[in-house]
Design a protein around this motif. Structure first.
Motif, PDB file in Angstrom:
ATOM      1  N   VAL A  94      42.859  51.201-119.554  1.00 50.64           N
ATOM      2  CA  VAL A  94      43.533  51.151-120.856  1.00 50.64           C
ATOM      3  C   VAL A  94      44.657  52.187-120.892  1.00 50.64           C
ATOM      4  CG1 VAL A  94      43.252  51.455-123.354  1.00 50.64           C
ATOM      5  CG2 VAL A  94      41.485  50.274-122.033  1.00 50.64           C
ATOM      6  N   VAL A  95      44.406  53.375-120.371  1.00 48.11           N
ATOM      7  CA  VAL A  95      45.446  54.416-120.340  1.00 48.11           C
ATOM      8  C   VAL A  95      46.631  53.944-119.508  1.00 48.11           C
ATOM      9  CG1 VAL A  95      46.000  56.762-119.560  1.00 48.11           C
ATOM     10  CG2 VAL A  95      43.845  56.322-120.769  1.00 48.11           C
ATOM     11  N   ARG A  96      46.351  53.360-118.345  1.00 46.37           N
ATOM     12  CA  ARG A  96      47.454  52.841-117.506  1.00 46.37           C
ATOM     13  C   ARG A  96      48.226  51.746-118.242  1.00 46.37           C
ATOM     14  NH1 ARG A  96      43.850  54.325-113.481  1.00 46.37           N
ATOM     15  NH2 ARG A  96      42.715  52.384-113.239  1.00 46.37           N
ATOM     16  N   ARG A  97      47.513  50.910-118.979  1.00 43.82           N
ATOM     17  CA  ARG A  97      48.171  49.858-119.751  1.00 43.82           C
ATOM     18  C   ARG A  97      49.061  50.449-120.833  1.00 43.82           C
ATOM     19  NH1 ARG A  97      45.251  45.149-123.337  1.00 43.82           N
ATOM     20  NH2 ARG A  97      47.151  43.980-123.795  1.00 43.82           N
ATOM     21  N   ILE A  98      48.581  51.505-121.498  1.00 43.56           N
ATOM     22  CA  ILE A  98      49.392  52.166-122.537  1.00 43.56           C
ATOM     23  C   ILE A  98      50.692  52.677-121.926  1.00 43.56           C
ATOM     24  CG2 ILE A  98      49.495  54.235-124.011  1.00 43.56           C
ATOM     25  CD1 ILE A  98      46.478  53.762-124.592  1.00 43.56           C
ATOM     26  N   TYR A  99      50.613  53.337-120.779  1.00 45.18           N
ATOM     27  CA  TYR A  99      51.815  53.842-120.118  1.00 45.18           C
ATOM     28  C   TYR A  99      52.735  52.698-119.695  1.00 45.18           C
ATOM     29  CZ  TYR A  99      50.703  58.796-120.048  1.00 45.18           C
ATOM     30  OH  TYR A  99      50.469  60.098-120.424  1.00 45.18           O
ATOM     31  N   ALA A 100      52.161  51.615-119.178  1.00 45.69           N
ATOM     32  CA  ALA A 100      52.981  50.473-118.754  1.00 45.69           C
ATOM     33  C   ALA A 100      53.710  49.855-119.949  1.00 45.69           C
ATOM     34  CB  ALA A 100      52.113  49.428-118.062  1.00 45.69           C
ATOM     35  N   LEU A 101      53.001  49.706-121.070  1.00 46.23           N
ATOM     36  CA  LEU A 101      53.633  49.151-122.266  1.00 46.23           C
ATOM     37  C   LEU A 101      54.741  50.062-122.784  1.00 46.23           C
ATOM     38  CD1 LEU A 101      50.437  47.821-124.096  1.00 46.23           C
ATOM     39  CD2 LEU A 101      52.351  46.419-123.257  1.00 46.23           C
ATOM     40  N   TYR A 102      54.494  51.361-122.724  1.00 45.52           N
ATOM     41  CA  TYR A 102      55.502  52.320-123.175  1.00 45.52           C
ATOM     42  C   TYR A 102      56.747  52.259-122.288  1.00 45.52           C
ATOM     43  CZ  TYR A 102      57.572  56.662-124.822  1.00 45.52           C
ATOM     44  OH  TYR A 102      58.435  57.596-125.335  1.00 45.52           O
ATOM     45  N   LEU A 103      56.520  52.200-120.985  1.00 40.25           N
ATOM     46  CA  LEU A 103      57.654  52.118-120.047  1.00 40.25           C
ATOM     47  C   LEU A 103      58.401  50.795-120.181  1.00 40.25           C
ATOM     48  CD1 LEU A 103      56.062  53.783-116.893  1.00 40.25           C
ATOM     49  CD2 LEU A 103      57.834  54.737-118.391  1.00 40.25           C
ATOM     50  N   ALA A 104      57.712  49.761-120.682  1.00 39.12           N
ATOM     51  CA  ALA A 104      58.355  48.459-120.896  1.00 39.12           C
ATOM     52  C   ALA A 104      59.139  48.433-122.212  1.00 39.12           C
ATOM     53  CB  ALA A 104      57.306  47.349-120.886  1.00 39.12           C
ATOM     54  N   GLY A 105      59.107  49.556-122.963  1.00 37.81           N
ATOM     55  CA  GLY A 105      59.922  49.638-124.168  1.00 37.81           C
ATOM     56  C   GLY A 105      59.166  49.533-125.474  1.00 37.81           C
ATOM     57  N   HIS A 106      57.882  49.380-125.438  1.00 39.43           N
ATOM     58  CA  HIS A 106      57.095  49.305-126.674  1.00 39.43           C
ATOM     59  C   HIS A 106      56.930  50.698-127.285  1.00 39.43           C
ATOM     60  CE1 HIS A 106      55.779  45.103-126.377  1.00 39.43           C
ATOM     61  NE2 HIS A 106      55.778  45.301-125.063  1.00 39.43           N
ATOM     62  N   GLY A 107      56.962  50.766-128.595  1.00 37.62           N
ATOM     63  CA  GLY A 107      56.704  52.015-129.303  1.00 37.62           C
ATOM     64  C   GLY A 107      55.210  52.199-129.517  1.00 37.62           C
ATOM     65  N   SER A 110      53.605  49.587-131.829  1.00 37.53           N
ATOM     66  CA  SER A 110      53.511  48.295-131.158  1.00 37.53           C
ATOM     67  C   SER A 110      52.365  48.290-130.138  1.00 37.53           C
ATOM     68  CB  SER A 110      54.835  47.987-130.451  1.00 37.53           C
ATOM     69  OG  SER A 110      54.718  46.849-129.636  1.00 37.53           O
ATOM     70  N   ILE A 111      52.226  49.377-129.397  1.00 35.84           N
ATOM     71  CA  ILE A 111      51.139  49.474-128.404  1.00 35.84           C
ATOM     72  C   ILE A 111      49.788  49.422-129.106  1.00 35.84           C
ATOM     73  CG2 ILE A 111      50.042  50.965-126.674  1.00 35.84           C
ATOM     74  CD1 ILE A 111      52.914  52.023-126.042  1.00 35.84           C
ATOM     75  N   ALA A 112      49.644  50.150-130.212  1.00 29.94           N
ATOM     76  CA  ALA A 112      48.389  50.131-130.975  1.00 29.94           C
ATOM     77  C   ALA A 112      48.084  48.717-131.461  1.00 29.94           C
ATOM     78  CB  ALA A 112      48.473  51.103-132.151  1.00 29.94           C
ATOM     79  N   ALA A 113      49.093  48.012-131.940  1.00 25.69           N
ATOM     80  CA  ALA A 113      48.899  46.641-132.432  1.00 25.69           C
ATOM     81  C   ALA A 113      48.461  45.713-131.299  1.00 25.69           C
ATOM     82  CB  ALA A 113      50.182  46.129-133.082  1.00 25.69           C
ATOM     83  N   ILE A 114      49.051  45.862-130.114  1.00 26.27           N
ATOM     84  CA  ILE A 114      48.684  45.038-128.962  1.00 26.27           C
ATOM     85  C   ILE A 114      47.229  45.298-128.571  1.00 26.27           C
ATOM     86  CG2 ILE A 114      49.100  44.700-126.479  1.00 26.27           C
ATOM     87  CD1 ILE A 114      52.128  45.221-127.139  1.00 26.27           C
ATOM     88  N   LEU A 115      46.850  46.562-128.499  1.00 29.52           N
ATOM     89  CA  LEU A 115      45.473  46.900-128.128  1.00 29.52           C
ATOM     90  C   LEU A 115      44.481  46.374-129.165  1.00 29.52           C
ATOM     91  CD1 LEU A 115      46.025  50.558-126.860  1.00 29.52           C
ATOM     92  CD2 LEU A 115      45.637  48.521-125.463  1.00 29.52           C
ATOM     93  N   ASN A 116      44.836  46.483-130.447  1.00 34.36           N
ATOM     94  CA  ASN A 116      43.971  45.961-131.506  1.00 34.36           C
ATOM     95  C   ASN A 116      43.875  44.441-131.437  1.00 34.36           C
ATOM     96  OD1 ASN A 116      43.279  48.465-132.602  1.00 34.36           O
ATOM     97  ND2 ASN A 116      45.104  48.502-133.890  1.00 34.36           N
ATOM     98  N   ARG A 148      48.922  54.593-134.031  1.00 33.70           N
ATOM     99  CA  ARG A 148      50.032  55.180-133.270  1.00 33.70           C
ATOM    100  C   ARG A 148      49.792  56.642-132.916  1.00 33.70           C
ATOM    101  NH1 ARG A 148      53.947  54.715-138.281  1.00 33.70           N
ATOM    102  NH2 ARG A 148      53.384  56.639-139.333  1.00 33.70           N
ATOM    103  N   THR A 149      49.027  57.349-133.742  1.00 34.92           N
ATOM    104  CA  THR A 149      48.741  58.759-133.453  1.00 34.92           C
ATOM    105  C   THR A 149      47.915  58.893-132.181  1.00 34.92           C
ATOM    106  OG1 THR A 149      48.787  59.241-135.813  1.00 34.92           O
ATOM    107  CG2 THR A 149      47.743  60.876-134.390  1.00 34.92           C
ATOM    108  N   THR A 150      46.893  58.053-132.038  1.00 41.50           N
ATOM    109  CA  THR A 150      46.047  58.091-130.839  1.00 41.50           C
ATOM    110  C   THR A 150      46.859  57.722-129.600  1.00 41.50           C
ATOM    111  OG1 THR A 150      44.140  57.485-132.195  1.00 41.50           O
ATOM    112  CG2 THR A 150      43.921  57.213-129.812  1.00 41.50           C
ATOM    113  N   VAL A 151      47.668  56.686-129.711  1.00 33.61           N
ATOM    114  CA  VAL A 151      48.508  56.272-128.575  1.00 33.61           C
ATOM    115  C   VAL A 151      49.482  57.389-128.215  1.00 33.61           C
ATOM    116  CG1 VAL A 151      50.281  54.635-127.823  1.00 33.61           C
ATOM    117  CG2 VAL A 151      48.283  53.814-129.082  1.00 33.61           C
TER     118      VAL A 151
END
Length: 185
Positions: A94-107, A110-116, A148-151
Motif C-alpha cells: 500500500v505504501v508503494r502504491r501511495i508513492y506510485a500514485l503521487y509520482l503519477a501526479g495524484h494529490g 485523490s490518493i485517499a479517495a482511490i484507496l477508499n 489526506r492527512t494520513t497519506v
C-alpha cells in the motif's frame, strides 16, 4: 510550602503513611522537616534514573536500533529482536502504491479517495486486523477510511525511504508533556 503553609491555611489534612507523617499530629514536627528532605532526595533519584534511561535510548538509536513502542505502518517488529523492524508485506504494498500514485501526479486527497474506493483498510484498521491492540488518538472518528492527512504523513516520513529516523523531538522537562524539536545534524 504545601505542608507548612498551604495545607494548614486551607485546613487540609496530609498523611504520608510510609513516612509516618500526619499534619493533624502536632507532636510530629520533625516529620514536617524530614518529609521535604526525603522528597528532594527522591526527586534527585528520579532525575538520575531518567538521565540514565535517556542515555541508553540515545546509544540504542546511534547503534541503529528501533526504540519505538510500535512499528510504523508498513513495518512490524522482528519477533527475534524487538529493536529491529522488518517489512510487513501487505502494508508495504500500500505504501508503494501511495508513492506510485503521487509520482503519477495524484494529490493526497485523490490518493485517499482511490484507496477508499478500492476498500484498502487505513493504517489503524490494518493494525487491528493484524491483531495488534492499536487505537490511534482519533479512533472515535476513525471509520476505517483514508484521509489526506494520513497519506501526506506517509509521503513525508523519511522512514519510507529506508532511513531509520528517531529522536526528532524531546521532552522539555520530565514534568511537562511539551515537546521540542531536536536540531538535525
Amino acid at each position: 510550602y504545601y505542608i507548612e503553609q498551604y495545607f494548614r491555611a486551607h485546613q487540609i489534612r496530609f498523611i504520608a503513611l510510609t513516612d509516618q507523617f500526619d499534619t493533624a499530629d502536632a507532636s510530629n514536627l520533625h516529620g514536617g522537616i524530614m518529609l521535604p528532605l526525603k522528597n528532594m532526595i527522591n526527586e534527585a533519584y528520579a532525575l538520575d534514573i531518567g538521565r540514565k534511561i535517556k542515555a541508553q535510548a540515545r546509544q540504542a538509536m546511534k547503534d541503529g536500533e528501533y526504540i519505538g513502542a510500535r512499528a510504523p505502518y508498513g513495518y512490524r517488529k522482528d519477533p527475534a529482536d524487538k529493536n529491529k523492524l522488518i517489512v510487513e508485506p501487505q502494508a508495504a504494498a500500500v505504501v508503494r502504491r501511495i508513492y506510485a500514485l503521487y509520482l503519477a501526479g495524484h494529490g493526497t486527497q485523490s490518493i485517499a479517495a482511490i484507496l477508499n474506493r478500492d476498500g484498502v483498510p487505513n493504517p489503524t484498521r490494518h493494525k487491528q486486523a493484524m491483531g495488534y491492540p492499536y487505537r490511534n488518538g482519533a479512533a472515535h472518528n476513525d471509520h476505517g477510511l483514508w484521509n489526506r492527512t494520513t497519506v501526506s504523513r506517509i509521503l513525508r516520513d523519511q522512514m519510507y525511504t529506508g532511513d531509520l529516523v528517531q529522536g526528532r523531538t524531546k521532552k522539555i522537562s520530565y514534568k511537562s508533556k511539551k515537546m521540542a524539536s531536536v536540531p538535525q545534524r
